[in-house]
Design a protein around this motif. Sequence first.
Motif, PDB file in Angstrom:
ATOM      1  N   ILE A 120      15.973  22.903   9.675  1.00 38.52           N
ATOM      2  CA  ILE A 120      15.774  23.385  10.992  1.00 38.52           C
ATOM      3  C   ILE A 120      16.964  24.661  11.158  1.00 38.52           C
ATOM      4  CG2 ILE A 120      15.878  22.947  13.214  1.00 38.52           C
ATOM      5  CD1 ILE A 120      15.040  19.738  12.582  1.00 38.52           C
ATOM      6  N   ASP A 121      16.192  25.689  11.917  1.00 42.02           N
ATOM      7  CA  ASP A 121      16.992  26.665  12.369  1.00 42.02           C
ATOM      8  C   ASP A 121      16.825  27.070  13.830  1.00 42.02           C
ATOM      9  OD1 ASP A 121      18.647  28.857  12.724  1.00 42.02           O
ATOM     10  OD2 ASP A 121      17.649  30.232  11.300  1.00 42.02           O
ATOM     11  N   LEU A 122      17.694  26.386  14.692  1.00 36.91           N
ATOM     12  CA  LEU A 122      17.495  26.434  16.078  1.00 36.91           C
ATOM     13  C   LEU A 122      17.944  27.897  16.520  1.00 36.91           C
ATOM     14  CD1 LEU A 122      18.796  22.895  17.570  1.00 36.91           C
ATOM     15  CD2 LEU A 122      16.233  23.694  16.990  1.00 36.91           C
ATOM     16  N   THR A 123      18.774  28.379  15.686  1.00 34.42           N
ATOM     17  CA  THR A 123      19.134  29.980  16.244  1.00 34.42           C
ATOM     18  C   THR A 123      18.209  30.831  16.375  1.00 34.42           C
ATOM     19  OG1 THR A 123      19.694  30.601  14.006  1.00 34.42           O
ATOM     20  CG2 THR A 123      21.481  29.646  14.837  1.00 34.42           C
ATOM     21  N   LYS A 124      17.003  30.417  15.847  1.00 36.75           N
ATOM     22  CA  LYS A 124      15.842  31.545  15.849  1.00 36.75           C
ATOM     23  C   LYS A 124      15.205  31.495  17.124  1.00 36.75           C
ATOM     24  CE  LYS A 124      13.981  31.227  11.179  1.00 36.75           C
ATOM     25  NZ  LYS A 124      12.957  30.472  10.635  1.00 36.75           N
ATOM     26  N   HIS A 125      15.219  30.181  17.718  1.00 32.34           N
ATOM     27  CA  HIS A 125      14.477  30.045  19.100  1.00 32.34           C
ATOM     28  C   HIS A 125      15.182  29.788  20.363  1.00 32.34           C
ATOM     29  CE1 HIS A 125      10.907  30.089  16.313  1.00 32.34           C
ATOM     30  NE2 HIS A 125      11.644  28.951  15.614  1.00 32.34           N
ATOM     31  N   CYS A 126      16.373  29.362  20.094  1.00 30.96           N
ATOM     32  CA  CYS A 126      17.327  28.942  21.093  1.00 30.96           C
ATOM     33  C   CYS A 126      18.923  29.705  21.106  1.00 30.96           C
ATOM     34  CB  CYS A 126      17.804  27.623  21.030  1.00 30.96           C
ATOM     35  SG  CYS A 126      16.621  26.552  20.955  1.00 30.96           S
ATOM     36  N   GLN A 127      19.226  29.828  22.064  1.00 28.74           N
ATOM     37  CA  GLN A 127      20.524  30.546  22.366  1.00 28.74           C
ATOM     38  C   GLN A 127      21.454  29.611  23.372  1.00 28.74           C
ATOM     39  OE1 GLN A 127      20.631  34.466  22.426  1.00 28.74           O
ATOM     40  NE2 GLN A 127      22.785  34.285  22.264  1.00 28.74           N
ATOM     41  N   LEU A 128      22.379  29.320  22.776  1.00 34.19           N
ATOM     42  CA  LEU A 128      23.641  28.356  23.512  1.00 34.19           C
ATOM     43  C   LEU A 128      24.175  29.215  24.524  1.00 34.19           C
ATOM     44  CD1 LEU A 128      24.515  25.636  23.851  1.00 34.19           C
ATOM     45  CD2 LEU A 128      26.345  25.921  22.341  1.00 34.19           C
ATOM     46  N   ASP A 129      23.954  29.197  25.840  1.00 33.21           N
ATOM     47  CA  ASP A 129      24.164  30.030  26.738  1.00 33.21           C
ATOM     48  C   ASP A 129      25.493  29.558  27.678  1.00 33.21           C
ATOM     49  OD1 ASP A 129      22.973  32.010  28.850  1.00 33.21           O
ATOM     50  OD2 ASP A 129      23.847  30.523  30.155  1.00 33.21           O
ATOM     51  N   THR A 130      25.591  28.233  28.076  1.00 33.18           N
ATOM     52  CA  THR A 130      26.845  27.880  28.609  1.00 33.18           C
ATOM     53  C   THR A 130      27.301  26.319  28.303  1.00 33.18           C
ATOM     54  OG1 THR A 130      25.851  29.218  30.540  1.00 33.18           O
ATOM     55  CG2 THR A 130      27.851  27.775  30.891  1.00 33.18           C
ATOM     56  N   MET A 131      28.548  26.310  28.068  1.00 37.95           N
ATOM     57  CA  MET A 131      28.997  25.022  27.913  1.00 37.95           C
ATOM     58  C   MET A 131      29.741  24.769  28.922  1.00 37.95           C
ATOM     59  SD  MET A 131      28.505  23.939  24.596  1.00 37.95           S
ATOM     60  CE  MET A 131      29.560  22.496  24.478  1.00 37.95           C
ATOM     61  N   VAL A 132      29.431  23.658  29.848  1.00 29.78           N
ATOM     62  CA  VAL A 132      29.803  23.205  31.035  1.00 29.78           C
ATOM     63  C   VAL A 132      30.296  21.959  30.901  1.00 29.78           C
ATOM     64  CG1 VAL A 132      29.378  22.736  33.578  1.00 29.78           C
ATOM     65  CG2 VAL A 132      28.055  24.309  32.357  1.00 29.78           C
ATOM     66  N   THR A 133      31.812  21.670  31.383  1.00 24.51           N
ATOM     67  CA  THR A 133      32.490  20.467  31.474  1.00 24.51           C
ATOM     68  C   THR A 133      32.735  19.978  32.844  1.00 24.51           C
ATOM     69  OG1 THR A 133      33.315  20.697  28.983  1.00 24.51           O
ATOM     70  CG2 THR A 133      34.482  19.358  30.579  1.00 24.51           C
ATOM     71  N   VAL A 134      32.344  18.853  33.216  1.00 22.69           N
ATOM     72  CA  VAL A 134      32.500  18.376  34.488  1.00 22.69           C
ATOM     73  C   VAL A 134      33.850  17.344  34.361  1.00 22.69           C
ATOM     74  CG1 VAL A 134      31.505  17.083  36.319  1.00 22.69           C
ATOM     75  CG2 VAL A 134      30.217  18.606  34.832  1.00 22.69           C
ATOM     76  N   VAL A 135      34.698  17.786  35.082  1.00 26.48           N
ATOM     77  CA  VAL A 135      35.958  17.096  35.340  1.00 26.48           C
ATOM     78  C   VAL A 135      35.965  16.166  36.399  1.00 26.48           C
ATOM     79  CG1 VAL A 135      38.483  17.127  35.607  1.00 26.48           C
ATOM     80  CG2 VAL A 135      37.031  18.394  33.976  1.00 26.48           C
ATOM     81  N   ASP A 136      36.433  14.829  36.288  1.00 27.90           N
ATOM     82  CA  ASP A 136      36.546  14.127  37.625  1.00 27.90           C
ATOM     83  C   ASP A 136      38.019  14.267  38.069  1.00 27.90           C
ATOM     84  OD1 ASP A 136      36.983  11.941  39.378  1.00 27.90           O
ATOM     85  OD2 ASP A 136      35.733  10.524  38.153  1.00 27.90           O
ATOM     86  N   GLY A 137      37.956  15.270  39.189  1.00 27.39           N
ATOM     87  CA  GLY A 137      39.322  15.499  39.587  1.00 27.39           C
ATOM     88  C   GLY A 137      40.066  14.272  40.081  1.00 27.39           C
TER      89      GLY A 137
END
Length: 392
Positions: A120-137
């Motif tokens: 499987i080659d997901l790079t052909k069809h998808c593009q990782l756009d944003t890595m979001v990390t939610v922090v519990d302040g």
Amino acid sequence: MNHKIPVTVLSGYLGAGKTTLLKYILQEEHDLKIAVIVNDMSEINIDGSLIKSSFSRTEEKLVEMQNGCICCTLREDLMLEVEKLVSRGNIDYIIIESSGISEPIPVAQTFTYVDEVLGIDLTKHCQLDTMVTVVDGNRFWDDFASGESLFDRQQGIDETDKREIVDLLIDQIEFADIILLNKADLLSTEDLDELYHMLKKLNSEAKVIPASFCKVRLNEILNTGRFDFDKASQGAGWIKELNEEHTPETEEYGISSFVYRRRRPFHPERLMEWLENWPVDIVRAKGFFWLASRHNMAGLLSQAGTSIMLQAAGEWVAALPSIEKNAVLKEEPELLEKWDKVYGDRQIELVFIGIEMNQEVIERTLDTCLLSDKEMKENWKQFNDPLPSFGV
Ligand SMILES: Nc1nc2c(ncn2[C@@H]2O[C@H](COP(=O)(O)OP(=O)(O)OP(=O)(O)O)[C@@H](O)[C@H]2O)c(=O)[nH]1
């Protein structure tokens, strides 16, 4: 035209607010056909049912992945699910809510590498756009200082999962494009500001956004185009510091960082004693060290809160057989700039990030762990070495 579907990955420890964010995104005004993949560690997918109720349009799709974690046990399933979503078509965006104990790097790799085994080659069809990390302040410092593992809290993948909570928190923070500093409503302005600056120090490439109930402008987390694997891997504050890209101090809260660099090895017994009396004002430390009793192996020290890990970081180039050594030096000639005539590339390079750190005391006490002039002439192999094993 082959338009790649952008993907946003939501990470963050249990209870930080990932589901809240996902529900918020779905209910906000947008004109995207969003597919959502929700990973829940438990057998009952609570998050899944909560999210389903937020779907406003019939074209929105939900894939529930449970009873495992997409960064390890369900990684293959994640690839298969994404491939299925893409081939069915009719979606503009994919949002993945990781389980609270997922590590972000393996999830990101799912989108950046071709899987030869599954073909499987997901790079052909998808593009990782944003890595979001939610922090519990609100819980951040308590979790950071808890000294507990996932096992202690019965939150692990199985009974062998002894990962420390703090290591997970730091991995999620250091590999993020966007850090959502959530639960701001529960913090005083000063505490919020201090944590904001600390998070910036821990990851200077990421944008830190304070929020309550994850209310953030959607263009901060969707279609940002911010993700870049190399940049994300190099964003951690300690790497910047090692590369001499010092980020400014925040005087107001006493947040600072420095690099401890020495061209002399540590004495194992004295280093052990130092590690056992770790100064509490150091929040994060990471880097390489040279240990007299294990002259050929570079050590990697990684500390976050109460978790301190020592690992092998590979052999020093100077310890390699000459053919290999010459080949490495040809490829990385910059190593020669810092090459010592006797010891080659062996050196200590440790980055410290902390609040109200006493740099002078840290440096002075670490200096007492270095070999003395007399010890430099002794047989290093005979020093008592109580440190855990990580190579010779
Ligand atoms: N006071 C306050 N509570 C919040 C905020 N954001 C989320 N919560 C609450 O925190 C709790 C956990 O939020 P979730 O969105 O379920 O967290 P999660 O990260 O999805 O949790 P897991 O699915 O267990 O990993 C819920 O009761 C939310 O209502 C916030 O900004 N302020």
